[in-house]
Design a protein around this motif. Structure first.
Motif, PDB file in Angstrom:
ATOM      1  N   ILE A 134       0.949  -1.214   0.132  1.00 37.17           N
ATOM      2  CA  ILE A 134       0.008  -0.087   0.170  1.00 37.17           C
ATOM      3  C   ILE A 134       0.921   1.306   0.027  1.00 37.17           C
ATOM      4  O   ILE A 134       0.603   2.203  -0.683  1.00 37.17           O
ATOM      5  N   LEU A 135       1.870   1.155   0.829  1.00 31.47           N
ATOM      6  CA  LEU A 135       2.582   2.375   0.842  1.00 31.47           C
ATOM      7  C   LEU A 135       3.475   2.574  -0.410  1.00 31.47           C
ATOM      8  O   LEU A 135       3.566   3.689  -0.976  1.00 31.47           O
ATOM      9  N   ASP A 136       3.920   1.446  -0.910  1.00 29.88           N
ATOM     10  CA  ASP A 136       4.603   1.392  -2.383  1.00 29.88           C
ATOM     11  C   ASP A 136       3.580   2.190  -3.302  1.00 29.88           C
ATOM     12  O   ASP A 136       4.016   3.076  -4.167  1.00 29.88           O
ATOM     13  N   GLU A 137       2.702   1.649  -3.429  1.00 30.94           N
ATOM     14  CA  GLU A 137       1.603   2.297  -4.386  1.00 30.94           C
ATOM     15  C   GLU A 137       1.216   3.769  -4.122  1.00 30.94           C
ATOM     16  O   GLU A 137       1.251   4.171  -5.185  1.00 30.94           O
ATOM     17  N   LEU A 138       0.942   4.021  -2.832  1.00 31.13           N
ATOM     18  CA  LEU A 138       0.627   5.414  -2.804  1.00 31.13           C
ATOM     19  C   LEU A 138       1.744   6.158  -2.857  1.00 31.13           C
ATOM     20  O   LEU A 138       1.556   7.529  -3.265  1.00 31.13           O
ATOM     21  N   SER A 139       3.110   5.819  -2.647  1.00 33.95           N
ATOM     22  CA  SER A 139       4.224   6.690  -2.996  1.00 33.95           C
ATOM     23  C   SER A 139       4.344   6.929  -4.332  1.00 33.95           C
ATOM     24  O   SER A 139       4.626   7.881  -4.940  1.00 33.95           O
ATOM     25  N   LYS A 140       3.962   6.190  -5.271  1.00 37.06           N
ATOM     26  CA  LYS A 140       3.887   6.088  -6.754  1.00 37.06           C
ATOM     27  C   LYS A 140       2.673   7.305  -7.246  1.00 37.06           C
ATOM     28  O   LYS A 140       2.888   7.866  -8.140  1.00 37.06           O
ATOM     29  N   ASN A 141       1.668   7.015  -6.518  1.00 42.99           N
ATOM     30  CA  ASN A 141       0.448   7.860  -6.865  1.00 42.99           C
ATOM     31  C   ASN A 141      -0.506   7.983  -5.785  1.00 42.99           C
ATOM     32  O   ASN A 141      -1.298   6.895  -5.397  1.00 42.99           O
ATOM     33  N   SER A 142      -0.557   9.146  -5.099  1.00 39.59           N
ATOM     34  CA  SER A 142      -1.222   9.294  -3.873  1.00 39.59           C
ATOM     35  C   SER A 142      -2.505   9.510  -4.200  1.00 39.59           C
ATOM     36  O   SER A 142      -3.413   9.550  -3.211  1.00 39.59           O
ATOM     37  N   ARG A 143      -2.945   9.737  -5.387  1.00 35.48           N
ATOM     38  CA  ARG A 143      -4.309   9.833  -5.715  1.00 35.48           C
ATOM     39  C   ARG A 143      -5.186   8.972  -6.179  1.00 35.48           C
ATOM     40  O   ARG A 143      -6.380   8.902  -6.676  1.00 35.48           O
ATOM     41  N   LEU A 144      -4.613   7.439  -6.038  1.00 37.99           N
ATOM     42  CA  LEU A 144      -5.304   6.383  -6.387  1.00 37.99           C
ATOM     43  C   LEU A 144      -6.695   6.403  -5.464  1.00 37.99           C
ATOM     44  O   LEU A 144      -6.490   6.605  -4.115  1.00 37.99           O
ATOM     45  N   THR A 145      -7.680   5.681  -6.142  1.00 44.20           N
ATOM     46  CA  THR A 145      -8.885   5.580  -5.357  1.00 44.20           C
ATOM     47  C   THR A 145      -8.738   4.601  -4.473  1.00 44.20           C
ATOM     48  O   THR A 145      -7.755   3.498  -4.729  1.00 44.20           O
ATOM     49  N   MET A 146      -9.495   4.176  -3.516  1.00 45.88           N
ATOM     50  CA  MET A 146      -9.170   3.032  -2.496  1.00 45.88           C
ATOM     51  C   MET A 146      -9.475   1.759  -3.352  1.00 45.88           C
ATOM     52  O   MET A 146      -9.038   0.517  -3.185  1.00 45.88           O
ATOM     53  N   LYS A 147     -10.619   1.669  -4.394  1.00 46.35           N
ATOM     54  CA  LYS A 147     -10.795   0.753  -5.139  1.00 46.35           C
ATOM     55  C   LYS A 147      -9.755   0.081  -6.207  1.00 46.35           C
ATOM     56  O   LYS A 147      -9.277  -0.838  -6.065  1.00 46.35           O
ATOM     57  N   LYS A 148      -9.037   1.129  -6.689  1.00 45.34           N
ATOM     58  CA  LYS A 148      -7.712   0.979  -7.407  1.00 45.34           C
ATOM     59  C   LYS A 148      -6.907   0.593  -6.750  1.00 45.34           C
ATOM     60  O   LYS A 148      -5.910  -0.692  -7.011  1.00 45.34           O
ATOM     61  N   LEU A 149      -6.549   1.180  -5.678  1.00 43.65           N
ATOM     62  CA  LEU A 149      -5.564   0.778  -4.580  1.00 43.65           C
ATOM     63  C   LEU A 149      -5.748  -0.724  -4.078  1.00 43.65           C
ATOM     64  O   LEU A 149      -4.930  -1.801  -4.080  1.00 43.65           O
ATOM     65  N   GLY A 150      -7.151  -1.124  -3.829  1.00 46.37           N
ATOM     66  CA  GLY A 150      -7.425  -2.382  -3.427  1.00 46.37           C
ATOM     67  C   GLY A 150      -7.198  -3.490  -4.412  1.00 46.37           C
ATOM     68  O   GLY A 150      -6.326  -4.352  -3.997  1.00 46.37           O
ATOM     69  N   GLU A 151      -7.230  -3.235  -5.731  1.00 42.35           N
ATOM     70  CA  GLU A 151      -7.070  -4.129  -6.805  1.00 42.35           C
ATOM     71  C   GLU A 151      -5.669  -4.263  -6.829  1.00 42.35           C
ATOM     72  O   GLU A 151      -5.107  -5.449  -7.182  1.00 42.35           O
ATOM     73  N   LYS A 152      -4.704  -3.224  -6.536  1.00 46.61           N
ATOM     74  CA  LYS A 152      -3.429  -3.475  -6.849  1.00 46.61           C
ATOM     75  C   LYS A 152      -2.701  -4.408  -5.592  1.00 46.61           C
ATOM     76  O   LYS A 152      -2.046  -4.866  -5.834  1.00 46.61           O
ATOM     77  N   VAL A 153      -3.471  -4.386  -4.378  1.00 48.57           N
ATOM     78  CA  VAL A 153      -3.101  -5.287  -3.314  1.00 48.57           C
ATOM     79  C   VAL A 153      -3.734  -6.087  -3.056  1.00 48.57           C
ATOM     80  O   VAL A 153      -3.609  -6.936  -1.903  1.00 48.57           O
ATOM     81  N   HIS A 154      -4.882  -6.366  -3.775  1.00 49.11           N
ATOM     82  CA  HIS A 154      -5.635  -7.575  -3.810  1.00 49.11           C
ATOM     83  C   HIS A 154      -6.472  -7.556  -2.224  1.00 49.11           C
ATOM     84  O   HIS A 154      -6.611  -8.591  -1.800  1.00 49.11           O
ATOM     85  N   LEU A 155      -7.067  -6.144  -2.225  1.00 49.75           N
ATOM     86  CA  LEU A 155      -8.045  -6.216  -1.204  1.00 49.75           C
ATOM     87  C   LEU A 155      -9.232  -5.551  -1.835  1.00 49.75           C
ATOM     88  O   LEU A 155      -9.354  -4.897  -2.858  1.00 49.75           O
ATOM     89  N   THR A 156     -10.247  -5.725  -0.805  1.00 44.83           N
ATOM     90  CA  THR A 156     -11.378  -4.911  -1.205  1.00 44.83           C
ATOM     91  C   THR A 156     -11.280  -3.413  -0.768  1.00 44.83           C
ATOM     92  O   THR A 156     -10.260  -3.028  -0.027  1.00 44.83           O
ATOM     93  N   ALA A 157     -11.971  -2.293  -1.300  1.00 39.30           N
ATOM     94  CA  ALA A 157     -11.897  -1.193  -1.167  1.00 39.30           C
ATOM     95  C   ALA A 157     -11.859  -0.701   0.286  1.00 39.30           C
ATOM     96  O   ALA A 157     -11.233  -0.080   0.887  1.00 39.30           O
ATOM     97  N   PRO A 158     -13.020  -1.390   0.960  1.00 36.82           N
ATOM     98  CA  PRO A 158     -13.105  -0.870   2.433  1.00 36.82           C
ATOM     99  C   PRO A 158     -11.841  -1.420   3.350  1.00 36.82           C
ATOM    100  O   PRO A 158     -11.492  -0.773   4.285  1.00 36.82           O
TER     101      PRO A 158
END
Length: 136
Positions: A9-33
């Motif tokens: 999560i930290l790695d992805e947010l450091s690349k793009n802090s504007r990711l939605t929780m849905k997109k971030l969740g997809e990248k780390v294999h979790l649900t948005a909540p």
């Protein structure tokens, strides 16, 4: 403290802090909540201190990016620090450092003439070595 998913999560947010929780969740294999819950926990624990943007200084007219090693022979740095506070149009960061110099000053300038004037004014308070960024 933090697990591998938090690190992702930290790695992805450091690349793009504007990711939605849905997109971030997809990248780390979790649900948005579940992702949002982890991000809140990282914020609450002080691991994430904030989100920022990267500004294209060239598009704002600042084509010169410079780092200055600042050398102050006196023990009183206040005149230098007071000068730097008046230069917020040009100063990006002023790091107090150990090693080579007292401070590492990161600046932006629209022209060599403005840089030269800044250096002349700076020299009233400190000595310096300039490094100009030529690429990233």
């Amino acid at each position: 403290m933090i697990d591998e998913i938090d690190k992702k999560i930290l790695d992805e947010l450091s690349k793009n802090s504007r990711l939605t929780m849905k997109k971030l969740g997809e990248k780390v294999h979790l649900t948005a909540p579940a992702t949002a819950s982890r991000v809140v926990k990282l914020i609450d624990n002080g691991i994430i201190k904030g989100c920022s943007i990267e500004v294209n200084q060239v598009k704002l007219g600042f084509s010169i990016h410079a780092f200055l090693n600042i050398y102050i022979e006196k023990i009183h740095h206040q005149p230098y620090l007071a000068f730097i506070e008046t230069q917020d149009n040009y100063v990006i960061n002023n790091y107090k450092v150990s090693g080579d110099g007292c401070y590492l000053l990161e600046c932006k300038f629209p022209s060599n003439e403005v840089l030269d004037q800044f250096l002349n004014d700076l020299n009233k308070h400190a000595n310096y070595k300039v490094s100009i960024v030529i690429g990233k």
